[in-house]
Design an enzyme around this catalytic site. Sequence first.
Site, mmCIF file in Angstrom:
data_model
loop_
_atom_site.group_PDB
_atom_site.id
_atom_site.type_symbol
_atom_site.label_atom_id
_atom_site.label_comp_id
_atom_site.label_asym_id
_atom_site.label_seq_id
_atom_site.Cartn_x
_atom_site.Cartn_y
_atom_site.Cartn_z
ATOM 1 N N TYR A 37 0.824 -1.213 0.000
ATOM 2 C CA TYR A 37 0.000 0.000 0.000
ATOM 3 C C TYR A 37 0.860 1.268 0.000
ATOM 4 C CZ TYR A 37 -3.467 -3.483 1.621
ATOM 5 O OH TYR A 37 -4.257 -4.594 1.763
ATOM 6 N N SER A 135 -2.568 -14.386 4.396
ATOM 7 C CA SER A 135 -3.677 -13.718 3.716
ATOM 8 C C SER A 135 -3.880 -14.386 2.362
ATOM 9 C CB SER A 135 -3.350 -12.230 3.534
ATOM 10 O OG SER A 135 -4.381 -11.592 2.815
ATOM 11 N N GLN A 158 -6.376 -13.537 6.359
ATOM 12 C CA GLN A 158 -7.150 -12.393 5.847
ATOM 13 C C GLN A 158 -7.591 -12.702 4.417
ATOM 14 O OE1 GLN A 158 -6.126 -7.951 4.473
ATOM 15 N NE2 GLN A 158 -5.725 -8.247 6.646
ATOM 16 N N SER A 228 -12.338 3.468 4.282
ATOM 17 C CA SER A 228 -12.806 4.720 3.694
ATOM 18 C C SER A 228 -11.774 5.783 3.980
ATOM 19 C CB SER A 228 -14.167 5.153 4.251
ATOM 20 O OG SER A 228 -14.530 6.385 3.622
HETATM 21 N N1 LIG Z 1 -5.103 -8.993 1.879
HETATM 22 C C1 LIG Z 1 -5.545 -8.589 0.707
HETATM 23 O O1 LIG Z 1 -5.206 -9.131 -0.350
HETATM 24 C C2 LIG Z 1 -6.518 -7.445 0.653
HETATM 25 C C3 LIG Z 1 -7.187 -7.133 -0.540
HETATM 26 C C4 LIG Z 1 -8.110 -6.084 -0.541
HETATM 27 C C5 LIG Z 1 -8.324 -5.372 0.637
HETATM 28 N N2 LIG Z 1 -7.627 -5.666 1.771
HETATM 29 C C6 LIG Z 1 -7.806 -4.897 3.033
HETATM 30 O O2 LIG Z 1 -9.180 -4.747 3.315
HETATM 31 C C7 LIG Z 1 -9.516 -3.363 3.333
HETATM 32 C C8 LIG Z 1 -10.925 -3.141 2.807
HETATM 33 O O3 LIG Z 1 -11.072 -3.632 1.493
HETATM 34 P P1 LIG Z 1 -11.290 -2.681 0.235
HETATM 35 O O4 LIG Z 1 -10.661 -1.375 0.524
HETATM 36 O O5 LIG Z 1 -10.848 -3.409 -0.960
HETATM 37 O O6 LIG Z 1 -12.876 -2.578 0.102
HETATM 38 P P2 LIG Z 1 -14.117 -2.166 1.046
HETATM 39 O O7 LIG Z 1 -13.691 -1.774 2.395
HETATM 40 O O8 LIG Z 1 -15.123 -3.243 0.888
HETATM 41 O O9 LIG Z 1 -14.693 -0.905 0.265
HETATM 42 C C9 LIG Z 1 -13.963 0.279 0.147
HETATM 43 C C10 LIG Z 1 -14.629 1.144 -0.919
HETATM 44 O O10 LIG Z 1 -15.950 1.503 -0.485
HETATM 45 C C11 LIG Z 1 -16.043 2.933 -0.400
HETATM 46 N N3 LIG Z 1 -16.808 3.236 0.808
HETATM 47 C C12 LIG Z 1 -16.440 3.055 2.090
HETATM 48 N N4 LIG Z 1 -17.419 3.383 2.941
HETATM 49 C C13 LIG Z 1 -18.451 3.785 2.176
HETATM 50 C C14 LIG Z 1 -19.755 4.255 2.480
HETATM 51 N N5 LIG Z 1 -20.162 4.357 3.731
HETATM 52 N N6 LIG Z 1 -20.572 4.591 1.441
HETATM 53 C C15 LIG Z 1 -20.151 4.485 0.155
HETATM 54 N N7 LIG Z 1 -18.913 4.031 -0.193
HETATM 55 C C16 LIG Z 1 -18.083 3.690 0.814
HETATM 56 C C17 LIG Z 1 -14.607 3.446 -0.308
HETATM 57 O O11 LIG Z 1 -14.488 4.728 -0.878
HETATM 58 P P3 LIG Z 1 -13.974 6.012 0.001
HETATM 59 O O12 LIG Z 1 -12.622 5.695 0.507
HETATM 60 O O13 LIG Z 1 -13.987 7.102 -1.019
HETATM 61 O O14 LIG Z 1 -14.991 6.196 1.085
HETATM 62 C C18 LIG Z 1 -13.873 2.413 -1.169
HETATM 63 O O15 LIG Z 1 -14.003 2.733 -2.536
HETATM 64 C C19 LIG Z 1 -8.422 -2.714 2.481
HETATM 65 O O16 LIG Z 1 -8.321 -1.331 2.677
HETATM 66 C C20 LIG Z 1 -7.222 -3.494 2.932
HETATM 67 O O17 LIG Z 1 -6.789 -3.041 4.196
HETATM 68 C C21 LIG Z 1 -6.747 -6.695 1.801
#
Ligand SMILES: NC(=O)c1ccc[n+]([C@@H]2O[C@H](COP(=O)([O-])OP(=O)(O)OC[C@H]3O[C@@H](n4cnc5c(N)ncnc54)[C@H](OP(=O)(O)O)[C@@H]3O)[C@@H](O)[C@H]2O)c1
Length: 270
Positions: A37, A135, A158, A228
């Site tokens: 990241y 993960s 994860q 977010s």
């Molecule tokens: N280990 C892995 O391979 C892996 C892969 C993916 C993710 N992750 C981890 O998991 C975390 C979460 O996953 P993710 O970031 O992919 O997806 P997520 O948390 O499911 O969704 C994030 C998205 O939703 C939007 N969002 C958040 N709250 C919202 C709300 N209340 N209303 C409307 N839109 C909203 C965010 O935009 P805004 O920021 O503009 O609000 C962003 O575009 C990551 O940040 C990371 O730490 C790990």
Amino acid sequence: MPQIQLGLYMMSGSEAARSVRWALQAGYRGFDGAQWYCNEREAGKAIRDFLADTSLNTAGLKREDVHFTSKLRDNSTSYDAVRKSIRKSVDACGLGYIDLFLLHSPYGGREARLTSWRAVEDAVQEGEVRMAGVSNYGVRHIEELMESAPRVAPVANQIEVHPFNTQTAIREACDKHGIVVEAYAPLARGMRFRHPAIVRLAKKYGCTPAQLMVRWSFQHEFVTLPKSAKQDRLVANANVGGFEISEGDMREMDGLDEGLVTDWDPTDAP
Ligand SMILES: NC(=O)c1ccc[n+]([C@@H]2O[C@H](COP(=O)([O-])OP(=O)(O)OC[C@H]3O[C@@H](n4cnc5c(N)ncnc54)[C@H](OP(=O)(O)O)[C@@H]3O)[C@@H](O)[C@H]2O)c1
């Protein structure tokens, strides 16, 4: 381990710094970072700055009250390369140690996975890292690690989990070995906020679709990692204590599974 943690993926350094500060003010106590990241430095500094600022840190939080995760970008057959890489993460965040360090994926093959794990075990034994995990491990990768008789047991796997991808087989393998499931993309990246069942249930519980999905994850006892970079959203996303999804509605949400992958799926890597 805090059950709701802020995901730091797809945040620039300055976004991560801002979001970490807002999150700590809002009551988050865990942050999910990764080498990939490219914001370990800024996130770690934001945690340290918050802890040191008595006007913000009114609760008197200490380092040990905050949980910081990072992840190894690439598994390697070079033990030394992995040890060095872990030290670099510890130095970058400046937190003295990393609470949970994960192998980001099973990519690289068996030898790279097990060599990398050995390096993480030594980082735990030498105090650079408090807990170790994996993960994106599929069932086969979990069994491979457990059969290798690890000196340090993995505490977490994860994986992507939300109502549209419920990952029952991997969750069962984790349960069997006492491994906590950390649910990434718990909001399915916002891709199903307009799904009729989500809209209807959010209305029923008087919450947002995002809160409904975080609450589902929470009630399944996953460590849930909503991301977010917007203050109002990150505050609301974690504010899920005021309602409880009924058993029947939990089952209905479980039934929405369509194997949706929002990012990548390394769980069947060779
Ligand atoms: N280990 C892995 O391979 C892996 C892969 C993916 C993710 N992750 C981890 O998991 C975390 C979460 O996953 P993710 O970031 O992919 O997806 P997520 O948390 O499911 O969704 C994030 C998205 O939703 C939007 N969002 C958040 N709250 C919202 C709300 N209340 N209303 C409307 N839109 C909203 C965010 O935009 P805004 O920021 O503009 O609000 C962003 O575009 C990551 O940040 C990371 O730490 C790990």
